[in-house]
Design an enzyme around this catalytic site. Structure first.
Site, short mmCIF file in Angstrom:
data_model
loop_
_atom_site.label_atom_id
_atom_site.label_comp_id
_atom_site.label_asym_id
_atom_site.label_seq_id
_atom_site.Cartn_x
_atom_site.Cartn_y
_atom_site.Cartn_z
N ASP A 96 9.13 -23.26 53.78
CA ASP A 96 9.38 -21.81 54.51
C ASP A 96 9.39 -22.14 56.14
O ASP A 96 8.56 -22.20 56.88
CB ASP A 96 8.30 -21.07 54.12
CG ASP A 96 8.76 -19.47 54.43
OD1 ASP A 96 9.40 -19.25 55.45
OD2 ASP A 96 8.10 -18.60 53.86
N ASP A 97 10.82 -21.96 56.69
CA ASP A 97 10.76 -21.99 57.81
C ASP A 97 11.00 -23.28 58.42
O ASP A 97 10.85 -23.69 59.57
CB ASP A 97 10.09 -21.12 59.09
CG ASP A 97 10.28 -19.69 58.60
OD1 ASP A 97 11.06 -19.36 57.76
OD2 ASP A 97 9.32 -18.72 59.19
N CYS A 108 13.71 -14.72 54.47
CA CYS A 108 12.68 -15.13 53.19
C CYS A 108 13.18 -14.93 51.87
O CYS A 108 13.51 -15.62 51.25
CB CYS A 108 11.50 -14.71 53.43
SG CYS A 108 10.73 -15.60 55.03
N ARG A 118 15.46 -16.79 49.07
CA ARG A 118 14.72 -17.03 47.64
C ARG A 118 15.64 -16.43 46.40
O ARG A 118 15.57 -17.33 45.44
CB ARG A 118 13.26 -16.49 47.60
CG ARG A 118 12.41 -17.44 48.57
CD ARG A 118 11.42 -16.63 49.12
NE ARG A 118 10.82 -17.33 50.57
CZ ARG A 118 10.26 -18.64 50.51
NH1 ARG A 118 9.74 -19.04 49.44
NH2 ARG A 118 10.18 -19.03 51.34
N LYS A 161 4.81 -19.53 47.38
CA LYS A 161 5.12 -17.84 47.96
C LYS A 161 6.31 -17.34 46.89
O LYS A 161 7.37 -18.01 46.78
CB LYS A 161 5.53 -17.93 49.37
CG LYS A 161 6.30 -16.80 49.83
CD LYS A 161 6.71 -17.11 51.35
CE LYS A 161 7.56 -16.03 51.83
NZ LYS A 161 8.22 -16.37 53.30
N HIS A 173 7.78 -13.75 46.86
CA HIS A 173 8.55 -12.90 47.88
C HIS A 173 9.78 -12.36 47.41
O HIS A 173 10.95 -12.08 48.08
CB HIS A 173 8.86 -13.40 49.33
CG HIS A 173 8.80 -12.43 50.54
ND1 HIS A 173 8.89 -13.21 51.50
CD2 HIS A 173 8.72 -11.32 50.41
CE1 HIS A 173 8.67 -12.12 52.46
NE2 HIS A 173 8.58 -11.03 51.81
N SER A 200 5.14 -13.22 52.26
CA SER A 200 5.06 -13.90 53.30
C SER A 200 3.48 -14.05 53.83
O SER A 200 2.89 -13.12 53.70
CB SER A 200 5.65 -13.77 54.68
OG SER A 200 7.21 -13.98 54.38
N HIS A 248 6.02 -21.52 57.74
CA HIS A 248 6.07 -20.08 58.20
C HIS A 248 4.67 -19.79 58.80
O HIS A 248 3.36 -20.03 58.44
CB HIS A 248 6.24 -19.00 56.97
CG HIS A 248 6.36 -17.81 57.26
ND1 HIS A 248 5.46 -16.69 58.03
CD2 HIS A 248 7.60 -17.02 57.16
CE1 HIS A 248 6.18 -15.51 58.19
NE2 HIS A 248 7.29 -15.72 57.67
N ASP A 261 14.06 -22.94 53.07
CA ASP A 261 14.72 -21.43 52.85
C ASP A 261 15.70 -21.19 53.86
O ASP A 261 16.42 -20.42 54.10
CB ASP A 261 13.57 -20.48 52.61
CG ASP A 261 12.61 -20.00 53.72
OD1 ASP A 261 12.53 -20.91 54.69
OD2 ASP A 261 12.16 -18.93 53.82
N ASN A 262 15.39 -21.60 55.22
CA ASN A 262 15.92 -21.20 56.40
C ASN A 262 15.39 -22.16 57.50
O ASN A 262 14.50 -22.79 57.26
CB ASN A 262 16.12 -19.83 56.77
CG ASN A 262 14.64 -19.19 56.83
OD1 ASN A 262 14.35 -18.39 55.93
ND2 ASN A 262 13.77 -19.48 57.73
N LYS A 310 16.00 -19.14 62.64
CA LYS A 310 15.89 -18.19 61.72
C LYS A 310 16.21 -16.87 62.06
O LYS A 310 16.00 -16.45 63.25
CB LYS A 310 14.27 -18.31 61.41
CG LYS A 310 14.02 -17.16 60.39
CD LYS A 310 12.36 -17.16 60.05
CE LYS A 310 12.04 -15.95 59.39
NZ LYS A 310 10.57 -16.15 58.78
#
Length: 488
Positions: A40-41, A80, A84, A133, A135, A158, A234, A286-287, A307
């Site tokens: 995540d991030d 996010c 996903r 996670k 989301h 998140s 994240h 994810d990014n 992001k």
């Protein structure tokens, strides 16, 4: 002598009968296990195999050395929930009606009739589990057990959606954080604990990894799909006591090295259980990084922005895939690929049938076999916000349309978990970039290549007819609705 021979024959017969009645999985006869590790991030430059400085990621680097490392791999969107939805369905997220980051008690989520990777693999009786996670909607109707998964341990959205300030103190009335409910840890459909402190957050990485390893061991005699979407890096970030102070990049580096250690735990468990040669591991993000968090955010390796933007720093992410004995070791692919390509690639290698509904992903199988000249993906659409087409790409040409964007440029970053400014309404001009020589998207060359601009605008018109474009006030013919519930 004859009596001894008879006893030996009987013993051999009994052994043969026992072996034929015991289920045995071999790489040649069984569907491969799939492990999808989703950060995540995580920034493009946050792993040592992608050029990170003062962060050591030996286990993830070993995945790369034993498999394939993609250098031109894009998340579907730089946020996010949208990202996903895309990786699990093989669709641009706006096709399935998911945009942005869904908040607690969201009345929408991923529609139950969309086909996820977990749904797909149920055709071959895979065991399916998610550890991390979610989301994609926190109403029970949207949770993983209604989206093809057999079991779930994790958080529903998140890790910053909780009533705690960035310094770990409880949120005060009247602040944005105060409106959030406590952050639950959910098993299947039932909250079993509450994440209350930064120390609780520090334990999530190992807790989720251990649960994934338990799932692997319990299902080692049948094919399994383990989806491990880690809540970090994240913000808020933290590392357990054993990893604090271990890197030269402060708490962020410590946390990345702990994530790497836990990837190594999964690799070791596969080897111990004899599953290494029949398991494909996919590692991606994810990014890109949330840059205004300064020393608590990652590194784009020089790509523009991060992001929340459709520039390369927001959407180009690491991707590593290992399947020992099937994917040649040490490959590096510079071909265009995306998270939306994961589902059709898995479908092809497992012999499962693709969804009846339209998807956007493309099978990457030829690249995974070692054909580094294969380029199954030619085009990519950079959608963001609710349904805004902000850029299109063909091969290494990227045409950015005029739009308002978040921007981190010329903004002082935050420090120690507190964010700096990142204005959301910075006007971006139309520009053509040649990403082969200008991956930082600094030099507009549209005046030199009018024929490329025309070609890419035709691609954009086709995309708008299919998926729409809020910037042009075009609805699109083939978008689908998200799931909806009444939250009253």
């Amino acid at each position: 002598m004859i009596k001894r021979i008879k006893i030996l024959v009987i013993a051999l017969l009994l052994l043969t009968l026992h072996q034929s009645s015991t289920p045995v999985r071999t790489a040649a006869s069984a569907s491969p296990n799939i492990i999808l590790i989703f950060m995540d991030d995580l920034g493009y430059g946050d792993l040592s195999s992608y050029g990170a400085l003062d962060i050591n990621t030996p286990n993830i680097d070993r995945l790369a050395s034993e498999g394939i490392r993609f250098t031109n791999f894009l998340a579907a969107q730089a946020v996010c929930s949208a990202s996903r939805a895309a990786i699990l369905t093989g669709c641009y997220s706006n096709r399935v009606g998911i945009s942005g980051a869904l908040f607690p008690a969201s009345p929408i989520g991923l529609a139950k009739d969309e086909t996820t990777i977990a749904d797909l693999l149920k055709q071959k009786n895979y065991a399916t589990g998610i550890f991390g996670k979610w989301h994609l909607g926190d109403a029970q109707e949207f949770l993983p057990l209604n989206q093809g998964f057999d079991e779930y341990l994790g958080i529903p959205y998140s890790n910053d959606m909780w009533p705690v300030h960035y310094d770990g103190t409880p949120a005060k009335p009247g602040t944005n954080k105060y409106r959030f409910p406590p952050l639950p840890l959910i098993r299947n459909n039932v909250p079993i604990d509450t994440i209350r402190t930064l120390e609780d957050q520090a334990m999530l990485t190992s807790k989720l990894t251990d649960e994934a390893i338990s799932f692997i061991r319990r299902n080692k005699k049948k094919p399994f799909f383990a989806y491990i979407p880690h809540p970090m890096p994240h913000v808020p970030i933290n590392a357990s006591a054993a990893f604090r102070g271990k890197s030269k990049q402060g708490l962020y580096g410590d946390m990345i090295q702990e994530l790497d250690y836990n990837v190594g735990k999964i690799m070791n468990a596969l080897k111990k259980e004899g599953l290494e040669n029949n398991t494909m591991i996919i590692f991606t993000s994810d990014n890109g990084p949330w840059l205004n968090f300064g020393n608590h955010s990652g590194n784009t390796a020089g790509l523009r922005e991060g992001k929340g933007t459709s520039f390369e720093g927001g959407q180009r992410v690491p991707c590593i895939i290992r399947w020992k004995g099937k994917i040649p070791a040490g490959l590096v692919s510079n071909q265009l690929a995306s998270t939306i390509d994961i589902l059709p690639t898995i479908a092809k290698l497992t012999g499962t049938t693709l969804p009846n509904k339209k998807i956007d992903g493309i099978d990457l199988g030829e690249i995974l076999k070692g054909d580094l000249q294969a380029s199954p993906r030619k085009n990519f659409l950079y959608y963001y916000r609710k349904n805004s087409l902000e850029a299109v790409r063909r091969d290494n040409w990227k045409l950015v349309f005029e739009h308002e964007s978040r921007s981190y440029l010329n903004q002082a970053p935050g420090i120690d978990g507190f964010p700096g400014a990142a204005p959301e309404n910075v006007r971006m001009s139309e520009a053509l970039y040649d990403l082969r020589r200008d991956p930082g998207e600094q030099y507009d060359v549209k005046a030199y290549f009018p024929e490329i601009v025309k070609e890419l605008k035709t691609l954009a018109d086709e995309a708008r007819a299919d998926l729409g474009d809020d910037l042009q006030k075009i609805g699109g013919a083939n978008k689908r609705e998200p799931g909806r519930v009444n939250m009253k």
